[in-house]
Motif scaffolding. Structure first.
Motif, PDB file in Angstrom:
ATOM      1  N   ASN A  48       0.824  -1.206   0.000  1.00 21.62           N
ATOM      2  CA  ASN A  48       0.000   0.000   0.000  1.00 21.62           C
ATOM      3  C   ASN A  48       0.862   1.262   0.000  1.00 21.62           C
ATOM      4  OD1 ASN A  48      -2.399  -1.398  -0.034  1.00 21.62           O
ATOM      5  ND2 ASN A  48      -2.634  -1.380   2.182  1.00 21.62           N
ATOM      6  N   HIS A  49       1.947   1.261   0.775  1.00 23.62           N
ATOM      7  CA  HIS A  49       2.863   2.398   0.774  1.00 23.62           C
ATOM      8  C   HIS A  49       3.506   2.575  -0.596  1.00 23.62           C
ATOM      9  CE1 HIS A  49       3.552   2.263   5.409  1.00 23.62           C
ATOM     10  NE2 HIS A  49       2.346   2.660   5.086  1.00 23.62           N
ATOM     11  N   SER A  50       3.842   1.468  -1.223  1.00 23.56           N
ATOM     12  CA  SER A  50       4.440   1.518  -2.552  1.00 23.56           C
ATOM     13  C   SER A  50       3.457   2.109  -3.565  1.00 23.56           C
ATOM     14  CB  SER A  50       4.860   0.109  -2.971  1.00 23.56           C
ATOM     15  OG  SER A  50       5.365   0.099  -4.268  1.00 23.56           O
ATOM     16  N   LEU A  51       2.199   1.697  -3.493  1.00 23.02           N
ATOM     17  CA  LEU A  51       1.181   2.219  -4.394  1.00 23.02           C
ATOM     18  C   LEU A  51       0.959   3.714  -4.175  1.00 23.02           C
ATOM     19  CD1 LEU A  51      -1.001   1.658  -6.543  1.00 23.02           C
ATOM     20  CD2 LEU A  51      -2.568   1.216  -4.654  1.00 23.02           C
ATOM     21  N   SER A  53       3.159   5.897  -3.002  1.00 23.99           N
ATOM     22  CA  SER A  53       4.333   6.602  -3.517  1.00 23.99           C
ATOM     23  C   SER A  53       4.321   6.658  -5.039  1.00 23.99           C
ATOM     24  CB  SER A  53       5.617   5.923  -3.041  1.00 23.99           C
ATOM     25  OG  SER A  53       5.721   5.981  -1.649  1.00 23.99           O
ATOM     26  N   LEU A  54       3.954   5.568  -5.670  1.00 24.93           N
ATOM     27  CA  LEU A  54       3.886   5.543  -7.125  1.00 24.93           C
ATOM     28  C   LEU A  54       2.800   6.489  -7.642  1.00 24.93           C
ATOM     29  CD1 LEU A  54       5.051   4.255  -9.674  1.00 24.93           C
ATOM     30  CD2 LEU A  54       3.329   2.473  -9.465  1.00 24.93           C
ATOM     31  N   SER A  55       1.683   6.561  -6.939  1.00 25.41           N
ATOM     32  CA  SER A  55       0.617   7.493  -7.323  1.00 25.41           C
ATOM     33  C   SER A  55       1.073   8.940  -7.192  1.00 25.41           C
ATOM     34  CB  SER A  55      -0.626   7.270  -6.449  1.00 25.41           C
ATOM     35  OG  SER A  55      -1.123   5.979  -6.627  1.00 25.41           O
ATOM     36  N   LEU A  56       1.825   9.245  -6.140  1.00 26.88           N
ATOM     37  CA  LEU A  56       2.364  10.590  -5.962  1.00 26.88           C
ATOM     38  C   LEU A  56       3.345  10.931  -7.074  1.00 26.88           C
ATOM     39  CD1 LEU A  56       2.345  13.016  -4.002  1.00 26.88           C
ATOM     40  CD2 LEU A  56       4.288  11.964  -2.848  1.00 26.88           C
ATOM     41  N   PHE A  57       4.175   9.972  -7.454  1.00 20.42           N
ATOM     42  CA  PHE A  57       5.130  10.159  -8.546  1.00 20.42           C
ATOM     43  C   PHE A  57       4.390  10.450  -9.866  1.00 20.42           C
ATOM     44  CE2 PHE A  57       7.375   8.047 -12.091  1.00 20.42           C
ATOM     45  CZ  PHE A  57       8.521   8.824 -12.129  1.00 20.42           C
ATOM     46  N   ILE A  58       3.376   9.657 -10.172  1.00 17.20           N
ATOM     47  CA  ILE A  58       2.614   9.845 -11.414  1.00 17.20           C
ATOM     48  C   ILE A  58       1.869  11.177 -11.394  1.00 17.20           C
ATOM     49  CG2 ILE A  58       0.663   8.943 -12.756  1.00 17.20           C
ATOM     50  CD1 ILE A  58       1.661   6.133 -11.989  1.00 17.20           C
ATOM     51  N   PHE A  59       1.322  11.548 -10.229  1.00 18.65           N
ATOM     52  CA  PHE A  59       0.647  12.833 -10.108  1.00 18.65           C
ATOM     53  C   PHE A  59       1.610  13.985 -10.403  1.00 18.65           C
ATOM     54  CE2 PHE A  59      -0.556  16.514  -7.471  1.00 18.65           C
ATOM     55  CZ  PHE A  59      -1.782  16.803  -8.055  1.00 18.65           C
ATOM     56  N   GLY A  89      10.189   7.865  -2.330  1.00 18.13           N
ATOM     57  CA  GLY A  89       9.338   7.003  -1.509  1.00 18.13           C
ATOM     58  C   GLY A  89       9.134   5.636  -2.130  1.00 18.13           C
ATOM     59  N   TYR A  90       8.963   5.602  -3.443  1.00 16.38           N
ATOM     60  CA  TYR A  90       8.784   4.326  -4.130  1.00 16.38           C
ATOM     61  C   TYR A  90      10.048   3.469  -4.031  1.00 16.38           C
ATOM     62  CZ  TYR A  90       7.679   0.922  -7.728  1.00 16.38           C
ATOM     63  OH  TYR A  90       7.446  -0.247  -8.391  1.00 16.38           O
ATOM     64  N   ILE A  92      12.346   3.579  -1.689  1.00 19.28           N
ATOM     65  CA  ILE A  92      12.472   3.118  -0.307  1.00 19.28           C
ATOM     66  C   ILE A  92      11.495   1.976  -0.037  1.00 19.28           C
ATOM     67  CG2 ILE A  92      12.065   3.794   2.099  1.00 19.28           C
ATOM     68  CD1 ILE A  92      13.231   6.558   1.325  1.00 19.28           C
ATOM     69  N   CYS A  93      10.269   2.089  -0.519  1.00 26.32           N
ATOM     70  CA  CYS A  93       9.282   1.020  -0.327  1.00 26.32           C
ATOM     71  C   CYS A  93       9.717  -0.274  -1.003  1.00 26.32           C
ATOM     72  CB  CYS A  93       7.921   1.449  -0.861  1.00 26.32           C
ATOM     73  SG  CYS A  93       7.080   2.630   0.182  1.00 26.32           S
ATOM     74  N   ARG A  94      10.256  -0.176  -2.202  1.00 25.64           N
ATOM     75  CA  ARG A  94      10.703  -1.386  -2.898  1.00 25.64           C
ATOM     76  C   ARG A  94      11.854  -2.061  -2.158  1.00 25.64           C
ATOM     77  NH1 ARG A  94       6.905  -3.555  -5.316  1.00 25.64           N
ATOM     78  NH2 ARG A  94       8.451  -4.972  -6.113  1.00 25.64           N
ATOM     79  N   ILE A  95      12.765  -1.260  -1.619  1.00 21.68           N
ATOM     80  CA  ILE A  95      13.871  -1.828  -0.834  1.00 21.68           C
ATOM     81  C   ILE A  95      13.325  -2.511   0.417  1.00 21.68           C
ATOM     82  CG2 ILE A  95      15.877  -1.224   0.575  1.00 21.68           C
ATOM     83  CD1 ILE A  95      16.479   0.957  -1.567  1.00 21.68           C
ATOM     84  N   ARG A  96      12.363  -1.881   1.083  1.00 22.28           N
ATOM     85  CA  ARG A  96      11.767  -2.484   2.271  1.00 22.28           C
ATOM     86  C   ARG A  96      11.039  -3.786   1.935  1.00 22.28           C
ATOM     87  NH1 ARG A  96       8.085   1.534   5.130  1.00 22.28           N
ATOM     88  NH2 ARG A  96       7.986  -0.147   6.658  1.00 22.28           N
ATOM     89  N   ILE A  97      10.388  -3.835   0.770  1.00 21.72           N
ATOM     90  CA  ILE A  97       9.698  -5.057   0.353  1.00 21.72           C
ATOM     91  C   ILE A  97      10.699  -6.180   0.124  1.00 21.72           C
ATOM     92  CG2 ILE A  97       8.406  -6.099  -1.563  1.00 21.72           C
ATOM     93  CD1 ILE A  97       6.825  -3.453  -1.721  1.00 21.72           C
ATOM     94  N   VAL A  98      11.797  -5.868  -0.549  1.00 19.82           N
ATOM     95  CA  VAL A  98      12.830  -6.889  -0.801  1.00 19.82           C
ATOM     96  C   VAL A  98      13.407  -7.389   0.515  1.00 19.82           C
ATOM     97  CG1 VAL A  98      15.134  -7.243  -1.756  1.00 19.82           C
ATOM     98  CG2 VAL A  98      13.392  -6.109  -3.128  1.00 19.82           C
ATOM     99  N   LEU A  99      13.706  -6.494   1.441  1.00 12.66           N
ATOM    100  CA  LEU A  99      14.258  -6.908   2.734  1.00 12.66           C
ATOM    101  C   LEU A  99      13.233  -7.714   3.534  1.00 12.66           C
ATOM    102  CD1 LEU A  99      16.174  -3.674   3.798  1.00 12.66           C
ATOM    103  CD2 LEU A  99      17.126  -5.806   2.892  1.00 12.66           C
ATOM    104  N   HIS A 100      11.974  -7.362   3.422  1.00 13.31           N
ATOM    105  CA  HIS A 100      10.920  -8.112   4.123  1.00 13.31           C
ATOM    106  C   HIS A 100      10.796  -9.525   3.564  1.00 13.31           C
ATOM    107  CE1 HIS A 100       7.257  -8.769   6.355  1.00 13.31           C
ATOM    108  NE2 HIS A 100       6.610  -9.074   5.235  1.00 13.31           N
ATOM    109  N   LYS A 101      10.897  -9.647   2.254  1.00 11.32           N
ATOM    110  CA  LYS A 101      10.817 -10.978   1.638  1.00 11.32           C
ATOM    111  C   LYS A 101      12.039 -11.821   1.994  1.00 11.32           C
ATOM    112  CE  LYS A 101       7.814 -10.045  -2.240  1.00 11.32           C
ATOM    113  NZ  LYS A 101       7.655 -10.018  -3.698  1.00 11.32           N
TER     114      LYS A 101
END
Length: 105
Positions: A48-51, A53-59, A89-90, A92-101
């Motif tokens: 959700n955080h990744s989405l 951040s990506l929405s903010l980037f596209i905006f 933000g995107y 950072i979120c992707r890095i956190r997702i990789v570390l979580h996995k």
């Protein structure tokens, strides 16, 4: 005896504890399912955080180039800030997702 994360509050507790001393959640012998549920909740939160951040980037991109011309004035600053914060933000979120996995494996 090992220290594990509480399924509810994620604070470190003893693996032999019957309740969490922090949030008073009961920990039955079904601790594995609690850990799996907390892992899924954390994964969903990161997605959700990744989405967001990506929405903010596209905006920021859309606001900056709306109408076929580059934005000027305050609109350009707002678009640039949304673009930069969304992109960082995107990442950072992707890095956190990789570390979580990696942590779950």
């Amino acid at each position: 005896m090992a220290l594990v994360a509480c399924p509810s509050c994620q604070k470190r507790i003893s693996s032999k504890a019957s309740t969490c001393p922090h949030c008073h959640t009961g920990l039955s012998g079904d601790n594995e399912s609690h850990m799996r549920i907390s892992h899924i909740k954390k994964s969903n939160q990161l997605l959700n955080h990744s989405l967001l951040s990506l929405s903010l980037f596209i905006f920021g991109v859309v606001l900056g180039f709306w109408g076929g011309e580059v934005a000027t004035g305050s609109r350009a600053y707002i678009a640039g800030a949304c673009f930069i914060f969304g992109f960082i933000g995107y990442l950072i979120c992707r890095i956190r997702i990789v570390l979580h996995k990696r942590k779950s494996v």
